[in-house]
Write a protein that holds these residues in place. Structure first.
Motif, PDB file in Angstrom:
ATOM      1  N   ASN A   1       0.819  -1.220   0.000  1.00  0.00           N
ATOM      2  CA  ASN A   1       0.000   0.000   0.000  1.00  0.00           C
ATOM      3  C   ASN A   1       0.852   1.269   0.000  1.00  0.00           C
ATOM      4  OD1 ASN A   1      -2.707  -0.852  -0.134  1.00  0.00           O
ATOM      5  ND2 ASN A   1      -2.578  -1.624   1.973  1.00  0.00           N
ATOM      6  N   SER A   2       2.183   1.101  -0.014  1.00  0.00           N
ATOM      7  CA  SER A   2       3.068   2.270   0.070  1.00  0.00           C
ATOM      8  C   SER A   2       3.695   2.561  -1.297  1.00  0.00           C
ATOM      9  CB  SER A   2       4.175   1.999   1.087  1.00  0.00           C
ATOM     10  OG  SER A   2       5.139   1.133   0.494  1.00  0.00           O
TER      11      SER A   2
ATOM     12  N   PHE B   1      11.004  -6.146  -6.283  1.00  0.00           N
ATOM     13  CA  PHE B   1      11.348  -5.405  -7.486  1.00  0.00           C
ATOM     14  C   PHE B   1      11.026  -6.275  -8.690  1.00  0.00           C
ATOM     15  CE2 PHE B   1      14.599  -4.908 -10.855  1.00  0.00           C
ATOM     16  CZ  PHE B   1      14.137  -3.701 -11.346  1.00  0.00           C
ATOM     17  N   GLU B   2      10.191  -5.770  -9.568  1.00  0.00           N
ATOM     18  CA  GLU B   2       9.870  -6.474 -10.807  1.00  0.00           C
ATOM     19  C   GLU B   2       9.644  -5.395 -11.861  1.00  0.00           C
ATOM     20  OE1 GLU B   2       9.730  -9.867 -11.293  1.00  0.00           O
ATOM     21  OE2 GLU B   2       9.216  -9.575 -13.394  1.00  0.00           O
ATOM     22  N   PRO B   3      10.436  -5.386 -12.939  1.00  0.00           N
ATOM     23  CA  PRO B   3      10.311  -4.292 -13.903  1.00  0.00           C
ATOM     24  C   PRO B   3       8.874  -4.119 -14.408  1.00  0.00           C
ATOM     25  CG  PRO B   3      12.235  -5.650 -14.407  1.00  0.00           C
ATOM     26  CD  PRO B   3      11.485  -6.351 -13.315  1.00  0.00           C
ATOM     27  N   GLY B   4       8.374  -2.889 -14.350  1.00  0.00           N
ATOM     28  CA  GLY B   4       7.043  -2.578 -14.883  1.00  0.00           C
ATOM     29  C   GLY B   4       5.902  -2.782 -13.907  1.00  0.00           C
ATOM     30  N   LEU B   5       6.188  -3.386 -12.751  1.00  0.00           N
ATOM     31  CA  LEU B   5       5.094  -3.714 -11.827  1.00  0.00           C
ATOM     32  C   LEU B   5       4.541  -2.470 -11.125  1.00  0.00           C
ATOM     33  CD1 LEU B   5       3.341  -5.834 -10.429  1.00  0.00           C
ATOM     34  CD2 LEU B   5       5.158  -6.166  -8.761  1.00  0.00           C
ATOM     35  N   LYS B   6       5.469  -1.611 -10.680  1.00  0.00           N
ATOM     36  CA  LYS B   6       5.026  -0.485  -9.851  1.00  0.00           C
ATOM     37  C   LYS B   6       3.986   0.392 -10.572  1.00  0.00           C
ATOM     38  CE  LYS B   6       6.648   3.042  -6.751  1.00  0.00           C
ATOM     39  NZ  LYS B   6       7.758   3.835  -6.266  1.00  0.00           N
ATOM     40  N   GLU B   7       4.275   0.726 -11.828  1.00  0.00           N
ATOM     41  CA  GLU B   7       3.340   1.569 -12.589  1.00  0.00           C
ATOM     42  C   GLU B   7       1.963   0.905 -12.644  1.00  0.00           C
ATOM     43  OE1 GLU B   7       6.575   0.827 -13.184  1.00  0.00           O
ATOM     44  OE2 GLU B   7       6.798   0.947 -15.365  1.00  0.00           O
ATOM     45  N   ARG B   8       1.988  -0.411 -12.834  1.00  0.00           N
ATOM     46  CA  ARG B   8       0.708  -1.111 -12.982  1.00  0.00           C
ATOM     47  C   ARG B   8      -0.046  -1.203 -11.659  1.00  0.00           C
ATOM     48  NH1 ARG B   8       4.067  -2.419 -16.829  1.00  0.00           N
ATOM     49  NH2 ARG B   8       3.316  -2.930 -18.916  1.00  0.00           N
ATOM     50  N   VAL B   9       0.691  -1.371 -10.564  1.00  0.00           N
ATOM     51  CA  VAL B   9       0.036  -1.375  -9.252  1.00  0.00           C
ATOM     52  C   VAL B   9      -0.587   0.000  -9.018  1.00  0.00           C
ATOM     53  CG1 VAL B   9       0.436  -1.463  -6.751  1.00  0.00           C
ATOM     54  CG2 VAL B   9       1.486  -3.179  -8.222  1.00  0.00           C
ATOM     55  N   LEU B  10       0.207   1.039  -9.280  1.00  0.00           N
ATOM     56  CA  LEU B  10      -0.291   2.399  -8.998  1.00  0.00           C
ATOM     57  C   LEU B  10      -1.519   2.744  -9.826  1.00  0.00           C
ATOM     58  CD1 LEU B  10       3.027   4.426  -8.513  1.00  0.00           C
ATOM     59  CD2 LEU B  10       1.521   3.422  -6.789  1.00  0.00           C
ATOM     60  N   SER B  11      -1.586   2.220 -11.055  1.00  0.00           N
ATOM     61  CA  SER B  11      -2.728   2.601 -11.891  1.00  0.00           C
ATOM     62  C   SER B  11      -4.026   1.904 -11.460  1.00  0.00           C
ATOM     63  CB  SER B  11      -2.424   2.350 -13.376  1.00  0.00           C
ATOM     64  OG  SER B  11      -2.515   0.973 -13.644  1.00  0.00           O
TER      65      SER B  11
ATOM     66  N   ARG C   1      -4.412   0.505  -8.032  1.00  0.00           N
ATOM     67  CA  ARG C   1      -4.592   0.490  -6.571  1.00  0.00           C
ATOM     68  C   ARG C   1      -5.610   1.546  -6.142  1.00  0.00           C
ATOM     69  NH1 ARG C   1       0.845   1.018  -3.318  1.00  0.00           N
ATOM     70  NH2 ARG C   1       0.373   3.252  -3.488  1.00  0.00           N
ATOM     71  N   GLY C   2      -6.522   1.112  -5.281  1.00  0.00           N
ATOM     72  CA  GLY C   2      -7.552   2.049  -4.812  1.00  0.00           C
ATOM     73  C   GLY C   2      -8.743   2.131  -5.745  1.00  0.00           C
TER      74      GLY C   2
ATOM     75  N   ASN D   1      -9.671  -0.781  -8.475  1.00  0.00           N
ATOM     76  CA  ASN D   1     -10.216  -2.151  -8.375  1.00  0.00           C
ATOM     77  C   ASN D   1      -9.169  -3.134  -7.860  1.00  0.00           C
ATOM     78  OD1 ASN D   1      -8.660  -2.184 -10.734  1.00  0.00           O
ATOM     79  ND2 ASN D   1      -9.983  -3.695 -11.729  1.00  0.00           N
ATOM     80  N   LEU D   2      -8.078  -2.584  -7.310  1.00  0.00           N
ATOM     81  CA  LEU D   2      -7.040  -3.442  -6.721  1.00  0.00           C
ATOM     82  C   LEU D   2      -6.781  -2.961  -5.294  1.00  0.00           C
ATOM     83  CD1 LEU D   2      -4.769  -5.600  -6.988  1.00  0.00           C
ATOM     84  CD2 LEU D   2      -3.280  -3.776  -7.841  1.00  0.00           C
ATOM     85  N   PHE D   3      -6.931  -3.887  -4.343  1.00  0.00           N
ATOM     86  CA  PHE D   3      -6.784  -3.507  -2.935  1.00  0.00           C
ATOM     87  C   PHE D   3      -5.868  -4.504  -2.230  1.00  0.00           C
ATOM     88  CE2 PHE D   3     -10.747  -1.984  -4.590  1.00  0.00           C
ATOM     89  CZ  PHE D   3     -10.781  -0.670  -4.165  1.00  0.00           C
ATOM     90  N   PHE D   4      -5.168  -4.032  -1.213  1.00  0.00           N
ATOM     91  CA  PHE D   4      -4.295  -4.892  -0.403  1.00  0.00           C
ATOM     92  C   PHE D   4      -4.765  -4.782   1.042  1.00  0.00           C
ATOM     93  CE2 PHE D   4      -1.946  -3.597  -4.144  1.00  0.00           C
ATOM     94  CZ  PHE D   4      -1.383  -4.793  -4.578  1.00  0.00           C
ATOM     95  N   SER D   5      -4.985  -5.936   1.675  1.00  0.00           N
ATOM     96  CA  SER D   5      -5.629  -5.892   2.990  1.00  0.00           C
ATOM     97  C   SER D   5      -5.161  -7.046   3.878  1.00  0.00           C
ATOM     98  CB  SER D   5      -7.143  -5.985   2.774  1.00  0.00           C
ATOM     99  OG  SER D   5      -7.803  -6.233   3.972  1.00  0.00           O
ATOM    100  N   THR D   6      -5.251  -6.828   5.184  1.00  0.00           N
ATOM    101  CA  THR D   6      -4.998  -7.943   6.121  1.00  0.00           C
ATOM    102  C   THR D   6      -6.322  -8.490   6.672  1.00  0.00           C
ATOM    103  OG1 THR D   6      -4.698  -6.277   7.822  1.00  0.00           O
ATOM    104  CG2 THR D   6      -2.690  -7.234   6.891  1.00  0.00           C
ATOM    105  N   GLU D   7      -7.435  -7.939   6.195  1.00  0.00           N
ATOM    106  CA  GLU D   7      -8.742  -8.419   6.690  1.00  0.00           C
ATOM    107  C   GLU D   7      -9.147  -9.689   5.940  1.00  0.00           C
ATOM    108  OE1 GLU D   7     -11.938  -5.529   7.513  1.00  0.00           O
ATOM    109  OE2 GLU D   7     -10.491  -4.100   6.690  1.00  0.00           O
ATOM    110  N   ILE D   8      -8.427 -10.752   6.256  1.00  0.00           N
ATOM    111  CA  ILE D   8      -8.566 -11.989   5.482  1.00  0.00           C
ATOM    112  C   ILE D   8      -9.987 -12.561   5.581  1.00  0.00           C
ATOM    113  CG2 ILE D   8      -7.664 -14.343   5.228  1.00  0.00           C
ATOM    114  CD1 ILE D   8      -5.007 -13.283   6.339  1.00  0.00           C
TER     115      ILE D   8
END
Ligand code: UGA
Length: 439
Positions: free
Chosen positions: A27-28, A34-44, A46-47, A49-56
């Motif tokens: 979430n940060s 590190f995986e090339p190209g991943l960060k841009e895709r997460v950022l686009s 996240r929030g 239709n992509l969420f990261f949670s510990t509320e399993i």
């Protein structure tokens, strides 16, 4: 899951994990891998239709489809230790899904599992008196690290295994709908559950087998003045053999090859197919032999003693474009060099934090240095273990000038221009070809 979220805006994807630290990192701004190209895709995504949670528990309850992607390490204790898969995380996950499901769900095996694991999953999910129906599918992942994005966005194939029942086929079609958002239909393969589970292990076993095959031939090339790169090209142009995965090196690494082959070996032994088990186990033995051979070549070239000698280690990750060092040949090689009392200066653009952890407790002198030129300063030799492209661009004349003489370079990946290095004055030891030395 990021690619699914990117390609399927009509789906909501939530990634859950028991590790709060990992979820916080996802979430940060500093992702935990590190995986090339991943960060841009997460950022686009996240929030949106992509969420990261510990509320399993809540997320299990809300989900229609659950991808089980927990780790399946090699067992380190009890029966099957060193070969079988430790299934405790899969079982814990299945129980948690069962306890928190109030509606029917499709449970997808994403983790690499032994064949017939889906049966165990189903038994656990349907135990007790819960009336919820679970359909288990197998959908193994074939992407490789470093090329994860293109492997996912343009996959060779997507494999889905299901039961051959109306509900199994209905669940399979629901999963296929997701991939059909971006993968052409002819690349979706459907099989029965067990073929799908076994195909994942076999794909990795075949890939690793190619690496061990060419590494075994590299040893023959070294003593016969043949050149393994020429041999790879000559055989790889046969379309029946194909040219990929024929690069000799210091041995394969990564979190999957060794683990999956040993799992296959264990399964074969379980079914008393001892000859088959021995065949596949040999792929791992040749890999161990290759790592040891690399160390011995260094030792022999450097007058049979490394005591007190400084060696710059170029690359620690198990392959370039990743910071991952799981089962990296560098771990074994560095430990062996330390046994020989060499002083190591390890450099890697992304893997130094992991390298520090991997070598914790190893006796000897190790420094971790970001700048490869600095790592090589005053060294007697350079051991190149990971073929990062930046190592091609260094000024080797400058490096040579700062090194002890005679200066050695052990190119474990045949990554550099050997003739140019030799002309600078280096004694060059490639893999699977004769050395170029001034000695
Ligand atoms: C591997 C498979 O390639 C993926 O298809 C699979 O999905 C993945 O495992 C997995 O099971 O998760 P990965 O471990 O990321 O992917 O890396 P590879 O590219 O397969 O490389 C594995 C090792 O073999 C590396 O250490 C690499 O340097 C070595 N290698 C590869 C060689 O020494 N020579 C080659 O020609 C190719």
């Amino acid at each position: 899951m990021t690619i699914i979220a990117n390609k399927c805006p009509d789906y909501k994807v939530t990634v859950v994990d028991i590790s709060e630290e990992k979820i916080n990192a996802w979430n940060s701004d500093k992702l935990p891998i590190f995986e090339p190209g991943l960060k841009e895709r997460v950022l686009s995504a996240r929030g949106k239709n992509l969420f990261f949670s510990t509320e399993i528990d809540r997320c299990i309850d809300e989900a229609d489809i659950i991808f089980v992607s927990v780790n399946t390490p090699t067992k380190t204790f009890g029966e099957g230790a060193g070969k079988a898969v430790d299934l405790q995380f899969i079982e814990q996950t299945a129980r948690r899904i069962k306890e928190n499901s109030k509606s029917n769900k499709i449970v997808v095996e994403k983790s690499t599992l032994p064949v017939r694991a889906a049966e165990t999953l189903k038994t656990i999910l349907h135990s007790g008196n819960n009336s919820v129906q679970f359909e288990v599918l197998s959908n193994p992942e074939f992407m490789a690290e470093g090329t994860g994005i293109s492997d996912m966005e343009d996959p060779d194939r997507i494999l889905i295994g299901s039961m051959d029942t109306p509900s199994g086929i209905a669940a399979r079609d629901i999963l296929m709908d997701i991939y059909l958002h971006w993968v052409p239909g002819e690349r979706l393969i459907t099989t029965n559950l067990w073929s799908s589970e076994i195909s994942k292990l076999v794909a990795n076993a075949f890939l690793a087998q190619r690496v061990s095959s060419i590494n075994s031939i590299a040893s023959l090339c070294e003593v016969t003045e043949a050149d393994v790169t020429e041999v790879s090209r000559a055989i790889g142009m046969d379309s029946r053999i194909g040219s990929r995965f024929l690069n000799a090196g210091p041995g394969f690494g990564g979190s999957c090859f060794r683990k999956d082959i040993l799992n296959l070996v264990y399964l074969c032994e379980h079914y008393q197919l001892n000859e088959v088990a021995a065949f596949w186990e040999q792929v791992v033995s040749i890999n161990d032999y290759q790592m040891e051979r690399y160390v011995r070549r260094i030792l022999q070239a450097m007058f049979n003693t490394l005591t007190g000698k400084k060696l710059a280690v170029f690359g620690f990750a198990f392959k370039p474009d990743t910071g991952d060092t799981r089962d990296a040949p560098a771990i074994y090689i560095c430990k062996r060099l330390l046994d020989e009392k060499a002083c190591l200066k390890i450099t890697d653009p992304y893997a130094l934090d992991n390298a520090r952890k991997d070598l914790q407790g190893a006796e000897g002198k190790v420094d971790f240095i970001e700048d490869p030129c600095q790592a090589a300063e005053g060294a007697h030799g350079i051991a190149l273990i990971t073929e990062w492209s930046l190592y091609k661009q260094l000024d080797y004349q400058k490096i040579f000038d700062t090194m002890e003489k005679p200066a050695f370079i052990f190119d474990g990946r045949n990554h550099l221009d050997h003739q140019a290095l030799y002309e600078i004055g280096f004694n060059v030891y490639p893999v699977g070809k004769p050395a170029l030395t001034h000695l």
